[in-house]
Design a protein around this motif. Sequence first.
Motif, PDB file in Angstrom:
ATOM      1  N   ASP A 169       0.969   3.453  -3.526  1.00  0.00           N
ATOM      2  CA  ASP A 169      -0.152   3.978  -3.949  1.00  0.00           C
ATOM      3  C   ASP A 169      -0.571   5.131  -2.865  1.00  0.00           C
ATOM      4  OD1 ASP A 169      -1.885   2.917  -1.853  1.00  0.00           O
ATOM      5  OD2 ASP A 169      -2.467   1.287  -3.240  1.00  0.00           O
ATOM      6  N   GLY A 171       6.273   5.343  -4.158  1.00  0.00           N
ATOM      7  CA  GLY A 171       5.389   5.711  -5.132  1.00  0.00           C
ATOM      8  C   GLY A 171       5.978   6.220  -6.484  1.00  0.00           C
ATOM      9  N   TRP A 227      -4.840  -1.091  -6.010  1.00  0.00           N
ATOM     10  CA  TRP A 227      -4.801  -0.409  -4.699  1.00  0.00           C
ATOM     11  C   TRP A 227      -5.772  -0.865  -3.781  1.00  0.00           C
ATOM     12  CZ3 TRP A 227      -8.800   2.328  -2.748  1.00  0.00           C
ATOM     13  CH2 TRP A 227      -9.715   2.284  -3.183  1.00  0.00           C
ATOM     14  N   TRP A 254       7.459   3.180  -8.232  1.00  0.00           N
ATOM     15  CA  TRP A 254       6.368   2.328  -9.020  1.00  0.00           C
ATOM     16  C   TRP A 254       5.998   2.955 -10.234  1.00  0.00           C
ATOM     17  CZ3 TRP A 254       3.459  -1.931  -8.577  1.00  0.00           C
ATOM     18  CH2 TRP A 254       2.379  -1.960  -9.246  1.00  0.00           C
ATOM     19  N   SER A 286      -4.370  10.355   1.522  1.00  0.00           N
ATOM     20  CA  SER A 286      -2.994   9.649   1.349  1.00  0.00           C
ATOM     21  C   SER A 286      -1.899  10.395   2.141  1.00  0.00           C
ATOM     22  CB  SER A 286      -2.361   9.740  -0.274  1.00  0.00           C
ATOM     23  OG  SER A 286      -3.342   9.129  -1.020  1.00  0.00           O
ATOM     24  N   ASN A 321      -5.070  -3.800  -0.913  1.00  0.00           N
ATOM     25  CA  ASN A 321      -3.671  -3.662   0.006  1.00  0.00           C
ATOM     26  C   ASN A 321      -4.293  -3.684   1.595  1.00  0.00           C
ATOM     27  OD1 ASN A 321      -2.073  -3.972  -2.283  1.00  0.00           O
ATOM     28  ND2 ASN A 321      -2.020  -1.656  -2.794  1.00  0.00           N
ATOM     29  N   ASP A 357       0.838  -1.138   0.068  1.00  0.00           N
ATOM     30  CA  ASP A 357      -0.133  -0.011  -0.066  1.00  0.00           C
ATOM     31  C   ASP A 357       0.954   1.206   0.015  1.00  0.00           C
ATOM     32  OD1 ASP A 357      -2.703   1.004   0.056  1.00  0.00           O
ATOM     33  OD2 ASP A 357      -2.561   1.725   1.899  1.00  0.00           O
ATOM     34  N   ILE A 365       2.067   7.440  -4.559  1.00  0.00           N
ATOM     35  CA  ILE A 365       1.577   8.237  -5.675  1.00  0.00           C
ATOM     36  C   ILE A 365       0.142   9.353  -5.316  1.00  0.00           C
ATOM     37  CG2 ILE A 365      -0.083   7.930  -7.748  1.00  0.00           C
ATOM     38  CD1 ILE A 365       1.485   5.087  -7.809  1.00  0.00           C
ATOM     39  N   SER A 412      -2.156   3.437 -13.115  1.00  0.00           N
ATOM     40  CA  SER A 412      -1.003   2.485 -12.771  1.00  0.00           C
ATOM     41  C   SER A 412      -1.265   1.709 -11.646  1.00  0.00           C
ATOM     42  CB  SER A 412       0.417   3.146 -12.818  1.00  0.00           C
ATOM     43  OG  SER A 412       0.276   4.097 -11.686  1.00  0.00           O
ATOM     44  N   ILE A 413      -2.140   2.326 -10.757  1.00  0.00           N
ATOM     45  CA  ILE A 413      -2.302   1.679  -9.338  1.00  0.00           C
ATOM     46  C   ILE A 413      -4.003   1.030  -9.237  1.00  0.00           C
ATOM     47  CG2 ILE A 413      -0.786   2.924  -8.026  1.00  0.00           C
ATOM     48  CD1 ILE A 413      -3.112   4.575  -7.037  1.00  0.00           C
ATOM     49  N   PHE A 451     -10.981   7.782  -4.692  1.00  0.00           N
ATOM     50  CA  PHE A 451     -10.270   7.102  -5.718  1.00  0.00           C
ATOM     51  C   PHE A 451     -11.506   6.670  -6.880  1.00  0.00           C
ATOM     52  CE2 PHE A 451      -8.693   3.462  -7.867  1.00  0.00           C
ATOM     53  CZ  PHE A 451      -7.208   3.997  -8.447  1.00  0.00           C
ATOM     54  N   MET A 503      -3.269   7.380 -11.786  1.00  0.00           N
ATOM     55  CA  MET A 503      -4.165   6.514 -10.960  1.00  0.00           C
ATOM     56  C   MET A 503      -4.269   5.354 -11.900  1.00  0.00           C
ATOM     57  SD  MET A 503      -5.716   8.307  -8.564  1.00  0.00           S
ATOM     58  CE  MET A 503      -7.403   8.287  -8.402  1.00  0.00           C
TER      59      MET A 503
END
Length: 189
Positions: A26, A175, A53, A178, A123, A56, A23, A29, A48-49, A100, A46
């Motif tokens: 993300d 992030g 996401w 990633w 986040s 996790n 986690d 990110i 990409s995860i 999200f 967004m």
Amino acid sequence: MIDLTVIWAFIIAFAVFAYVVMDGFDLGIGILFPTFAPGRERDRAMNSIAPVWDGNETWLVLGGGGLMAAFPLAYAILMPAFYLPVLLMLAALIFRGVAFEFRHKAVRKPTRLFWNGAFFYGSLTAALSQGLILGGFIQGVTIEGRSFAGGAFDWLTPFSLLVAVSVAIGYVLLGACWLVLKTEGEVQR
């Protein structure tokens, strides 16, 4: 013969480690989100995860539930010591998850800006809360007999604030790594 206590300690430690690794990127990110240009860059970050996401936080639940089931006395001492940062973290994770999902459905610009901000602040708040919990845990809690004897804000010290900022920076690093692995173009740069 291995003691059941040791097995549960390893399960809980693995669950927390898996949560941080899986986690952390993300959350990173989400913290990096305002640095991306609105539109394509944010959408790529967004996307990409998106496939990974939401599962996790299960590791976090396993760690907390395992602590309650295997070490009820430790759970009964630690939870009152960290009620506020734990509740703040959970609220931030919930708000972040809603942001999200709703960000992709937002059509109007003000609504999309709101959900972008909610994703960032959720986040950041979750990461800082985890750092405050970790910092307070490392410093220790006041115990008398078999119960917590400290104050509601014993976890709020300069050391725990430093740990909170460090955890957030660590998540930003995860992030960024990633995004380097999973994206191309401007987002990767």
